[in-house]
Scaffold this motif. Sequence first.
Motif, mmCIF file in Angstrom:
data_model
loop_
_atom_site.group_PDB
_atom_site.id
_atom_site.type_symbol
_atom_site.label_atom_id
_atom_site.label_comp_id
_atom_site.label_asym_id
_atom_site.label_seq_id
_atom_site.Cartn_x
_atom_site.Cartn_y
_atom_site.Cartn_z
ATOM 1 N N SER A 1 -20.083 21.067 -47.773
ATOM 2 C CA SER A 1 -20.461 22.476 -47.923
ATOM 3 C C SER A 1 -21.972 22.638 -48.010
ATOM 4 N N LEU A 2 -22.651 21.693 -48.659
ATOM 5 C CA LEU A 2 -24.113 21.745 -48.732
ATOM 6 C C LEU A 2 -24.708 21.634 -47.337
ATOM 7 N N GLN A 3 -24.181 20.722 -46.555
ATOM 8 C CA GLN A 3 -24.661 20.561 -45.179
ATOM 9 C C GLN A 3 -24.487 21.852 -44.375
ATOM 10 N N GLU A 4 -23.320 22.482 -44.517
ATOM 11 C CA GLU A 4 -23.065 23.732 -43.799
ATOM 12 C C GLU A 4 -23.965 24.863 -44.292
ATOM 13 N N GLU A 5 -24.149 24.952 -45.598
ATOM 14 C CA GLU A 5 -24.923 26.047 -46.172
ATOM 15 C C GLU A 5 -26.397 25.941 -45.781
ATOM 16 N N VAL A 6 -26.930 24.731 -45.711
ATOM 17 C CA VAL A 6 -28.317 24.553 -45.288
ATOM 18 C C VAL A 6 -28.493 25.015 -43.838
ATOM 19 N N GLU A 7 -27.544 24.654 -42.990
ATOM 20 C CA GLU A 7 -27.610 25.091 -41.600
ATOM 21 C C GLU A 7 -27.502 26.610 -41.487
ATOM 22 N N LEU B 1 -28.095 29.033 -43.981
ATOM 23 C CA LEU B 1 -29.147 29.802 -44.647
ATOM 24 C C LEU B 1 -30.539 29.504 -44.096
ATOM 25 N N LEU B 2 -30.849 28.214 -43.928
ATOM 26 C CA LEU B 2 -32.212 27.826 -43.557
ATOM 27 C C LEU B 2 -32.387 27.564 -42.064
ATOM 28 N N LYS B 3 -31.276 27.549 -41.342
ATOM 29 C CA LYS B 3 -31.329 27.325 -39.891
ATOM 30 C C LYS B 3 -31.953 25.972 -39.544
ATOM 31 N N VAL B 4 -31.717 24.980 -40.390
ATOM 32 C CA VAL B 4 -32.190 23.621 -40.113
ATOM 33 C C VAL B 4 -31.013 22.652 -40.273
ATOM 34 N N ASP B 5 -31.088 21.548 -39.574
ATOM 35 C CA ASP B 5 -30.035 20.538 -39.627
ATOM 36 C C ASP B 5 -30.648 19.222 -40.091
ATOM 37 N N ASN B 6 -31.012 19.183 -41.353
ATOM 38 C CA ASN B 6 -31.674 17.984 -41.874
ATOM 39 C C ASN B 6 -30.890 17.324 -43.013
ATOM 40 N N VAL B 7 -29.606 17.667 -43.166
ATOM 41 C CA VAL B 7 -28.756 17.055 -44.195
ATOM 42 C C VAL B 7 -27.664 16.238 -43.511
ATOM 43 N N SER B 8 -27.608 14.955 -43.843
ATOM 44 C CA SER B 8 -26.590 14.064 -43.280
ATOM 45 C C SER B 8 -25.806 13.410 -44.404
ATOM 46 N N ILE B 9 -24.484 13.363 -44.254
ATOM 47 C CA ILE B 9 -23.635 12.697 -45.247
ATOM 48 C C ILE B 9 -23.644 11.203 -44.953
ATOM 49 N N ILE B 10 -24.148 10.409 -45.897
ATOM 50 C CA ILE B 10 -24.258 8.963 -45.668
ATOM 51 C C ILE B 10 -23.243 8.167 -46.482
ATOM 52 N N LEU B 11 -22.619 8.794 -47.458
ATOM 53 C CA LEU B 11 -21.602 8.097 -48.253
ATOM 54 C C LEU B 11 -20.550 9.084 -48.707
ATOM 55 N N LYS B 12 -19.308 8.779 -48.387
ATOM 56 C CA LYS B 12 -18.198 9.588 -48.870
ATOM 57 C C LYS B 12 -17.573 8.921 -50.091
ATOM 58 N N ALA B 13 -17.179 9.735 -51.054
ATOM 59 C CA ALA B 13 -16.538 9.208 -52.263
ATOM 60 C C ALA B 13 -15.218 8.554 -51.888
ATOM 61 N N ASP B 14 -14.946 7.394 -52.516
ATOM 62 C CA ASP B 14 -13.752 6.618 -52.186
ATOM 63 C C ASP B 14 -12.921 6.445 -53.454
ATOM 64 N N THR B 15 -11.636 6.739 -53.368
ATOM 65 C CA THR B 15 -10.761 6.639 -54.547
ATOM 66 C C THR B 15 -10.474 5.193 -54.913
ATOM 67 N N SER B 16 -10.591 4.265 -53.969
ATOM 68 C CA SER B 16 -10.286 2.865 -54.285
ATOM 69 C C SER B 16 -11.282 2.314 -55.291
ATOM 70 N N GLN B 17 -12.554 2.730 -55.201
ATOM 71 C CA GLN B 17 -13.559 2.288 -56.163
ATOM 72 C C GLN B 17 -13.242 2.833 -57.546
ATOM 73 N N TYR C 1 -32.483 21.860 -52.657
ATOM 74 C CA TYR C 1 -31.156 21.420 -52.227
ATOM 75 C C TYR C 1 -30.295 21.006 -53.431
ATOM 76 N N GLN C 2 -30.930 20.437 -54.448
ATOM 77 C CA GLN C 2 -30.195 20.081 -55.668
ATOM 78 C C GLN C 2 -29.615 21.331 -56.329
ATOM 79 N N VAL C 3 -30.400 22.387 -56.361
ATOM 80 C CA VAL C 3 -29.929 23.648 -56.934
ATOM 81 C C VAL C 3 -28.857 24.268 -56.049
ATOM 82 N N LEU C 4 -29.075 24.200 -54.738
ATOM 83 C CA LEU C 4 -28.128 24.792 -53.797
ATOM 84 C C LEU C 4 -26.762 24.109 -53.865
ATOM 85 N N ALA C 5 -26.741 22.810 -54.139
ATOM 86 C CA ALA C 5 -25.479 22.062 -54.189
ATOM 87 C C ALA C 5 -24.564 22.549 -55.307
#
Length: 219
Positions: free
Chosen positions: A139-145, A147-163, A76-80
């Motif tokens: 895009s990584l989440q979509e591509e895994v679904e 190509l691999l037909k699995v749904d095991n990637v969840s976005i847990i943190l979105k980048a924030d411009t305020s930080q 997944y690191q390579v795929l990203a």
Amino acid sequence: MGEQLIGRRLLACISRNFVLVAGTTVATVFAVWLVSVFIYEPEYMATSQVFVEPLKSDTIHGEALVTSDYQTLEAYQVLAKSPAVLSQVLENTASRYSMAELHNRITINRPENSQVLNIVVSAENKNEAAAIANAIAFSLQEEVEHLLKVDNVSIILKADTSQGALEENSSLSVLLSLAAVAGLVAGVLLSLTFELLGVLRRYGQFGRKKSAHLQTVFK
């Protein structure tokens, strides 16, 4: 006693050359501020995170399952950073970077013994860095679904411009503080140099007067 005497003399020297010390400090801070604001183009960092759920298997157990999860995370690191993902990112963000430039601005890392992937993006604009980091996660989440037909990637943190804005202000404050210290040190050294030159000049004048006096006595 000797240290106290040196300290008093140093303070007296600074006091006599206060305008020079203060002027050097202010000039250094102002010059660094001008460069950082109008000339230097900073790099902003943005981070999004995805969680990779371990794949379940009825035939793989124990150490083999751990190895399988590790290999999945590496894949997944390579795929990203793959063209398949980056092409979608460029399309969705309308980024001005080429695919090669974008690839070099992305770092994918994983905390030890964790199923989380950190997607770190650097860009010259904090909003662009955040948008790209979030687009890669999506895009990584979509591509895994796809190509691999699995749904095991969840976005847990979105980048924030305020930080990013907070980090920018903090970095500028640290930079200006260092410039103030450097300017103060330079001002003190200059004042000591001028004091030493004054002493040498007075000593030279005294030597010439003494020599002239001796020549008058012996005539």
